[in-house]
Design an enzyme around this catalytic site. Sequence first.
Site, PDB file in Angstrom:
ATOM      1  CG  ASP A  54      80.567  26.445  28.315  1.00 11.44           C
ATOM      2  OD1 ASP A  54      79.852  26.830  28.786  1.00 11.44           O
ATOM      3  OD2 ASP A  54      80.998  24.965  28.633  1.00 11.44           O
ATOM      4  CG  ASP A  56      76.534  25.960  26.488  1.00 11.43           C
ATOM      5  OD1 ASP A  56      77.181  25.665  25.783  1.00 11.43           O
ATOM      6  OD2 ASP A  56      76.065  25.750  27.501  1.00 11.43           O
ATOM      7  CG  ASP A 135      68.983  26.658  36.648  1.00 11.59           C
ATOM      8  OD1 ASP A 135      69.183  27.454  35.669  1.00 11.59           O
ATOM      9  OD2 ASP A 135      70.089  25.873  37.100  1.00 11.59           O
TER      10      ASP A 135
HETATM   11  P1  ATP Z   1      78.659  27.305  34.242  1.00 17.23           P
HETATM   12  O1  ATP Z   1      79.114  28.439  34.042  1.00 17.23           O
HETATM   13  O2  ATP Z   1      78.864  26.690  35.503  1.00 17.23           O
HETATM   14  O3  ATP Z   1      78.522  26.394  33.082  1.00 17.23           O
HETATM   15  P2  ATP Z   1      75.880  27.432  33.603  1.00 17.23           P
HETATM   16  O4  ATP Z   1      74.555  28.061  33.998  1.00 17.23           O
HETATM   17  O5  ATP Z   1      76.333  27.628  32.025  1.00 17.23           O
HETATM   18  O6  ATP Z   1      76.909  27.373  34.361  1.00 17.23           O
HETATM   19  P3  ATP Z   1      75.429  24.697  32.468  1.00 17.23           P
HETATM   20  O7  ATP Z   1      75.219  23.297  33.379  1.00 17.23           O
HETATM   21  O8  ATP Z   1      76.256  24.934  31.600  1.00 17.23           O
HETATM   22  O9  ATP Z   1      75.491  25.974  33.583  1.00 17.23           O
HETATM   23  O10 ATP Z   1      73.774  24.936  31.946  1.00 17.23           O
HETATM   24  C1  ATP Z   1      73.568  25.776  31.119  1.00 17.23           C
HETATM   25  C2  ATP Z   1      72.397  26.433  31.023  1.00 17.23           C
HETATM   26  O11 ATP Z   1      71.224  25.270  30.959  1.00 17.23           O
HETATM   27  C3  ATP Z   1      72.009  26.887  32.426  1.00 17.23           C
HETATM   28  O12 ATP Z   1      72.488  28.262  32.557  1.00 17.23           O
HETATM   29  C4  ATP Z   1      70.529  27.192  32.500  1.00 17.23           C
HETATM   30  O13 ATP Z   1      70.034  27.631  31.948  1.00 17.23           O
HETATM   31  C5  ATP Z   1      70.230  25.332  31.901  1.00 17.23           C
HETATM   32  N1  ATP Z   1      70.231  24.308  32.808  1.00 17.23           N
HETATM   33  C6  ATP Z   1      71.250  23.472  33.341  1.00 17.23           C
HETATM   34  N2  ATP Z   1      71.008  22.544  34.046  1.00 17.23           N
HETATM   35  C7  ATP Z   1      69.725  22.793  34.400  1.00 17.23           C
HETATM   36  C8  ATP Z   1      68.803  22.060  35.313  1.00 17.23           C
HETATM   37  N3  ATP Z   1      69.269  21.067  36.080  1.00 17.23           N
HETATM   38  N4  ATP Z   1      67.462  22.624  35.397  1.00 17.23           N
HETATM   39  C9  ATP Z   1      67.137  23.678  34.543  1.00 17.23           C
HETATM   40  N5  ATP Z   1      68.084  24.278  33.673  1.00 17.23           N
HETATM   41  C10 ATP Z   1      69.189  23.822  33.604  1.00 17.23           C
HETATM   42 MG    MG Z   2      77.650  26.538  30.948  1.00 15.45          MG
END
Ligand code: ATP
Ligand code: MG
Length: 411
Positions: A54, A56, A135
């Site tokens: 997605d 964001d 993170d």
């Molecule tokens: P995926 O492709 O699996 O969705 P993602 O990195 O996009 O991986 P998300 O859970 O959608 O993961 O989170 C979006 C963003 O928010 C992450 O890339 C990170 O920058 C931040 N984020 C998410 N969860 C945390 C956390 N627990 N602590 C710090 N930052 C976080």
């Molecule tokens: Mg994501």
Amino acid sequence: MNKKIYTSEDHGLISRQISKNALQVISTLTNAGYEAYIVGGAVRDLLLNKAPKDFDIATNAHPEQIKRLFRNCRLVGRRFRLAHILFGRDIIEVATFRAESNDDNAKQDRKVDDDGFLVRDNVYGTIEDDALRRDFTLNALYYDPLHNIIVDYTNGFEDLKSGHLKLIGDPAKRFREDPVRMLRAVRFEVKLGFALPQDLVDAIHQMSYLLQTVSPARMFDEVIKLLLNGQGNGIYQQLRHYHLFGQIFPQTERALIELGNPKDHLLIAALNNSDNRINEGFGASSYFLYAALLWEPFLDEYHVLISDNIASHDASIIAADKILRKQQDYTMIPKRISSQITDLWKYQFRLTNVKARKQKGGIGKILHHPRFKAAYDFLLLRKDAYESEEVVEAANFWKKTWERNADAQQK
Ligand code: ATP
Ligand code: MG
């Protein structure tokens, strides 16, 4: 930390790779005088030539200001206000830049989630604060598709290009603030194929027990994200390797290691099965996964009850109730799902019961039961795991019967 800007020559991204809806949201925010970027997983995945899940967006506009700009906007979130911009079934999530809350606030946040009360406000911040609270460095890149630049405050671009999974800040501190980051570390290790650096491995060894402080509701969601994403088996192996699995499924861990060598053949067969289904574009259900995750402790408990002379049907219900109830301390299991799991487990004994097949009309009744297909799929996994002679015999019987029935219906 110094700010770095990467241009299209460095990063090679083109705005055509960005979802039209996300581009439109960014244009609207920019035209209204705000800053807006694609952030997180989408930038990371595009740079690694993977399809983003997605898109964001992060912006300096506050939620109410965002809402004023879009007719199709809904504000959501208790802990943090977020804007959802709706385009039919596609939802673009827009978050305001925010700062990491300090340790005390983080604890308070967790209480908020558990009790369901909103006791604190959002902590907004600058884009730099927003980068530093993320993170991993490779998850903290900001892509501005209108100027085609990537803004990087944490050296994430170079870490990504050189295959380094680097946590922002001190690992022990960041894991204490939010223990779920340990699970995210394992997820990205497997998803991206980047090894976990030794300092993270050491911190995980010291802090894995903190997972028990995460709310069971959040843990339920995290388990789905970990194991139902097409790489469940690889992630399961790493969770075992880092001793994280037992923090989430202590009953399963105990049942698996009882014989010295893990009896996790059924679980691995189930994970491979759902990985294949997901990678082929079919769904995989969470109740089936949880049924496989908790099958060994359930079966152990069932056998204890049977040796106490409890009738099979009662034993299956009592054992299911006990195991599912204990699991709720670690991962919540919604009522609908726990009753689906109980039904699936209960039905196993009907499929292995030779007498039930011999009753008049017995086979047809079982075969046309609405729960037959899922129970039969589960039985095949038990057969793959060579659970017992009885299970192999029953699985072969139902396979033949099922296929014969399917042939007959085609004719
Ligand atoms: P995926 O492709 O699996 O969705 P993602 O990195 O996009 O991986 P998300 O859970 O959608 O993961 O989170 C979006 C963003 O928010 C992450 O890339 C990170 O920058 C931040 N984020 C998410 N969860 C945390 C956390 N627990 N602590 C710090 N930052 C976080
Ligand atoms: Mg994501």
